[in-house]
Write a protein that holds these residues in place. Structure first.
Motif, PDB file in Angstrom:
ATOM      1  N   LEU A  97       0.992  -1.230   0.250  1.00 30.86           N
ATOM      2  CA  LEU A  97      -0.297   0.358   0.309  1.00 30.86           C
ATOM      3  C   LEU A  97       0.627   1.248  -0.357  1.00 30.86           C
ATOM      4  O   LEU A  97       0.402   2.548  -0.348  1.00 30.86           O
ATOM      5  N   ASP A  98       2.094   1.590   0.471  1.00 32.77           N
ATOM      6  CA  ASP A  98       2.582   2.721   0.858  1.00 32.77           C
ATOM      7  C   ASP A  98       3.703   2.729  -0.893  1.00 32.77           C
ATOM      8  O   ASP A  98       4.178   3.543  -1.045  1.00 32.77           O
ATOM      9  N   ARG A  99       4.113   1.459  -1.272  1.00 32.55           N
ATOM     10  CA  ARG A  99       4.678   1.361  -2.368  1.00 32.55           C
ATOM     11  C   ARG A  99       3.512   2.159  -3.521  1.00 32.55           C
ATOM     12  O   ARG A  99       3.629   2.707  -4.657  1.00 32.55           O
ATOM     13  N   SER A 100       2.128   1.912  -3.746  1.00 39.12           N
ATOM     14  CA  SER A 100       1.493   2.072  -4.423  1.00 39.12           C
ATOM     15  C   SER A 100       0.786   3.627  -4.097  1.00 39.12           C
ATOM     16  O   SER A 100       0.944   4.242  -4.947  1.00 39.12           O
ATOM     17  N   VAL A 101       1.034   3.643  -3.109  1.00 37.22           N
ATOM     18  CA  VAL A 101       0.997   5.653  -2.417  1.00 37.22           C
ATOM     19  C   VAL A 101       1.898   6.381  -3.299  1.00 37.22           C
ATOM     20  O   VAL A 101       1.931   7.358  -3.537  1.00 37.22           O
ATOM     21  N   ALA A 102       3.229   5.797  -2.804  1.00 39.60           N
ATOM     22  CA  ALA A 102       4.124   6.782  -3.504  1.00 39.60           C
ATOM     23  C   ALA A 102       4.272   6.825  -5.403  1.00 39.60           C
ATOM     24  O   ALA A 102       4.436   7.701  -5.125  1.00 39.60           O
ATOM     25  N   HIS A 103       3.718   5.516  -6.017  1.00 43.00           N
ATOM     26  CA  HIS A 103       3.598   5.631  -6.296  1.00 43.00           C
ATOM     27  C   HIS A 103       3.172   6.782  -7.241  1.00 43.00           C
ATOM     28  O   HIS A 103       2.774   7.888  -8.271  1.00 43.00           O
ATOM     29  N   ALA A 104       1.606   6.643  -6.856  1.00 45.37           N
ATOM     30  CA  ALA A 104       0.351   7.674  -6.980  1.00 45.37           C
ATOM     31  C   ALA A 104       1.246   9.027  -7.155  1.00 45.37           C
ATOM     32  O   ALA A 104       0.627   9.899  -8.055  1.00 45.37           O
ATOM     33  N   GLN A 105       1.627   9.157  -5.966  1.00 40.79           N
ATOM     34  CA  GLN A 105       2.060  10.878  -5.829  1.00 40.79           C
ATOM     35  C   GLN A 105       3.267  10.814  -6.303  1.00 40.79           C
ATOM     36  O   GLN A 105       3.355  12.396  -7.128  1.00 40.79           O
ATOM     37  N   ALA A 106       4.411  10.470  -6.852  1.00 39.26           N
ATOM     38  CA  ALA A 106       4.827  10.594  -8.548  1.00 39.26           C
ATOM     39  C   ALA A 106       4.606  10.932  -9.374  1.00 39.26           C
ATOM     40  O   ALA A 106       4.842  11.536 -10.300  1.00 39.26           O
ATOM     41  N   ARG A 107       3.519  10.066  -9.720  1.00 36.02           N
ATOM     42  CA  ARG A 107       2.655   9.800 -10.833  1.00 36.02           C
ATOM     43  C   ARG A 107       2.053  11.285 -10.693  1.00 36.02           C
ATOM     44  O   ARG A 107       2.127  12.208 -11.897  1.00 36.02           O
TER      45      ARG A 107
END
Length: 158
Positions: free
Chosen positions: A36-46
């Motif tokens: 979940l943390d990786r997914s949130v970080a990826h979404a923030q980068a996008r």
């Protein structure tokens, strides 16, 4: 079933309960929280990337508006029939071009039989980009072998 307190369990049961609790915590951390943390970080980068793209687009919008629409203009004063026929022959569609008839002011209706689809699309793109001729309408039907079409196209000068 009656629940017992941790202290009332024998040594073996306490060990099993502690190991099971530790496994549950590890499963929660590695199976839920980290992905979940990786997914949130990826979404923030996008999101940051998309915001940068939007800022760039807003910056170049005045230039694009000032430049006006990108439309090709005819390169010669030859008749549309001559231009279309010559382009068809260059695209390898000379034998497929079966008829050409005027269609209103500045229009030409063209019929192709058993033409390679890719060649037809390339020919239409060339007419648009290099000769300033737009496709007003087009109908295409399969003509037997895969990739071969019969086409009716109405063209107009811009």
């Amino acid at each position: 079933m009656k629940l017992r307190s941790f202290e009332s369990l024998n040594e073996r049961e306490r060990r099993i309960a502690l190991i099971g609790g530790a496994c549950s915590v590890l499963l929660l951390v590695f199976g839920v929280i980290l992905p979940l943390d990786r997914s949130v970080a990826h979404a923030q980068a996008r999101l940051v990337s998309k915001q940068a793209d939007l800022a760039w687009m807003r910056g170049v919008t005045p230039e694009l508006i000032a430049a006006g629409p990108a439309t090709a203009t005819p390169t010669t004063q030859r008749s549309m029939l001559v231009v279309v026929d010559g382009a068809a022959r260059e695209a390898g569609l000379g034998t497929a071009l079966t008829s050409s008839e005027p269609s209103g002011a500045g229009g030409l209706q063209v019929r192709l039989e058993k033409a390679p689809f890719d060649a037809v699309v390339g020919w239409l793109a060339r007419l648009s980009e290099q000769d300033g001729i737009r496709v007003d309408s087009a109908t295409m039907d399969s003509a037997g072998p895969a990739g071969t079409v019969n086409a009716g196209v109405v063209l107009h000068t811009r």
